[in-house]
Design a protein around this motif. Structure first.
Motif, PDB file in Angstrom:
ATOM      1  N   ILE A 138       0.842  -1.206   0.000  1.00 26.77           N
ATOM      2  CA  ILE A 138       0.000   0.000   0.000  1.00 26.77           C
ATOM      3  C   ILE A 138       0.873   1.250   0.000  1.00 26.77           C
ATOM      4  N   GLY A 139       1.924   1.213   0.802  1.00 26.60           N
ATOM      5  CA  GLY A 139       2.806   2.374   0.909  1.00 26.60           C
ATOM      6  C   GLY A 139       3.543   2.692  -0.368  1.00 26.60           C
ATOM      7  N   GLY A 140       3.594   1.732  -1.299  1.00 33.37           N
ATOM      8  CA  GLY A 140       4.263   1.979  -2.574  1.00 33.37           C
ATOM      9  C   GLY A 140       3.651   3.118  -3.351  1.00 33.37           C
ATOM     10  N   ALA A 141       2.409   3.453  -3.036  1.00 28.80           N
ATOM     11  CA  ALA A 141       1.752   4.569  -3.720  1.00 28.80           C
ATOM     12  C   ALA A 141       2.504   5.876  -3.497  1.00 28.80           C
ATOM     13  N   ALA A 142       3.147   6.006  -2.338  1.00 27.94           N
ATOM     14  CA  ALA A 142       3.852   7.255  -2.029  1.00 27.94           C
ATOM     15  C   ALA A 142       4.946   7.551  -3.047  1.00 27.94           C
TER      16      ALA A 142
END
Length: 301
Positions: free
Chosen positions: A148-152
């Motif tokens: 999910i954090g890869g979106a950053a």
């Protein structure tokens, strides 16, 4: 009363403030943002374009500073991060927080006033996503933190595109998807051979929670999704042959390396050659893929 001479911290040096911005990570952010800007249809004045990239760079640096402010305790127990300014005792947390917040506000205002407010809004959300959703909420609570954090890290080319066009169409969404699905194989390959660091710090990275076998299978699976996203712009007629051939060749190599990791049974971190090769190639992959996108645009524009 505490004086400057008795304070346990020295005045933060310019070098340490720069280190807070994670310059090695920022280089990839800047590069993909430039590629998004250059691949966008239309044109932008060079000074405004430079200002847009500067604002994105400052925003990325602000995110990194806020990340290190919050994760000072984790960084202190991990070998590869123990030398950072906060765990090494070269800076106090309040300085890092003020630096991160101030840089965040300045970068967003600069983007909004000098470029356009859509790109500024996306930049603001990307800072919030990395500093709050990923760093504070996800990283310590779920093994899906990187997924999910890869979106950053996927926002920069979208911001670069929006800086030129003032809108977001399917192409920048695909660029976002490429980085989003590239992130888990990239970071999990690293996590496999620095697993002990994450375990000691209590971070629920996938190898720590699900084990190496499951992580390796997921790396192979994500590589297939990444390949589909990377080839999609060419398959949908949005790019020319330069990007298309590059995407196919690079993605085939990425998939082969990922499947080598997927079938590996090595447990000794020092002997994990397949994982190390994938991690190193993944960086080359993203740089080369986005460079091909820009070259394709310049040739076929």
């Amino acid at each position: 009363m505490t004086t400057a001479s008795t304070s346990p911290y020295k005045l933060a040096s310019a070098r340490d403030l720069f280190a807070l911005t994670k310059p090695r990570v920022m280089s990839l952010v800047i590069f993909t943002a430039i590629c998004g800007l250059m691949a966008a249809p239309g044109s932008i004045h060079p000074i405004i374009g430079f200002t847009a990239i500067l604002a994105i760079s400052l925003g990325a640096g602000a995110s990194a500073a806020l990340n290190q402010w919050y994760e000072h305790d984790i960084d202190a127990v991990m070998k590869r991060t123990a030398g950072r300014p906060l765990p090494a005792g070269r800076m106090d947390r309040e300085t890092a927080l003020h630096f991160g917040v101030g840089l965040s506000v300045f970068s967003v205002l600069l983007m909004g006033v000098a470029v356009n407010w859509l790109s500024a809004a996306i930049l603001a959300f990307s800072i919030f996503f990395y500093a709050v959703i990923y760093t504070i909420w996800l990283k310590r609570s779920t093994p899906q933190n990187i997924v999910i954090g890869g979106a950053a890290g996927a926002f920069p080319p979208v911001i670069g595109w929006a800086a030129v066009t003032g809108d977001v169409t399917l192409m920048p969404v695909l660029l976002f998807a490429i980085i989003f699905f590239w992130t888990p194989p990239h970071f999990w390959a690293l996590a496999l051979f620095v697993n002990s660091d994450y375990s000691k710090a209590g971070i629920p990275m996938m190898p720590v929670v699900a084990g190496r076998k499951s992580t390796r299978r997921q790396i192979a699976g994500y590589s297939l999704i990444l390949t589909a996203c990377a080839v999609a712009p060419f398959a949908m007629g949005m790019t020319g042959a330069v990007y298309g051939v590059t995407a196919i060749v690079l993605s085939l190599a990425f998939t082969l390396l990922s499947f080598r990791v997927g079938v590996s049974r090595t447990e000794n971190p020092g002997a994990m050659q397949a994982e190390k090769h994938l991690f190193k190639f993944s960086i080359v992959y993203l740089f080369a893929l986005f460079a091909a996108l820009v070259a394709d645009r310049m040739i076929f524009a």
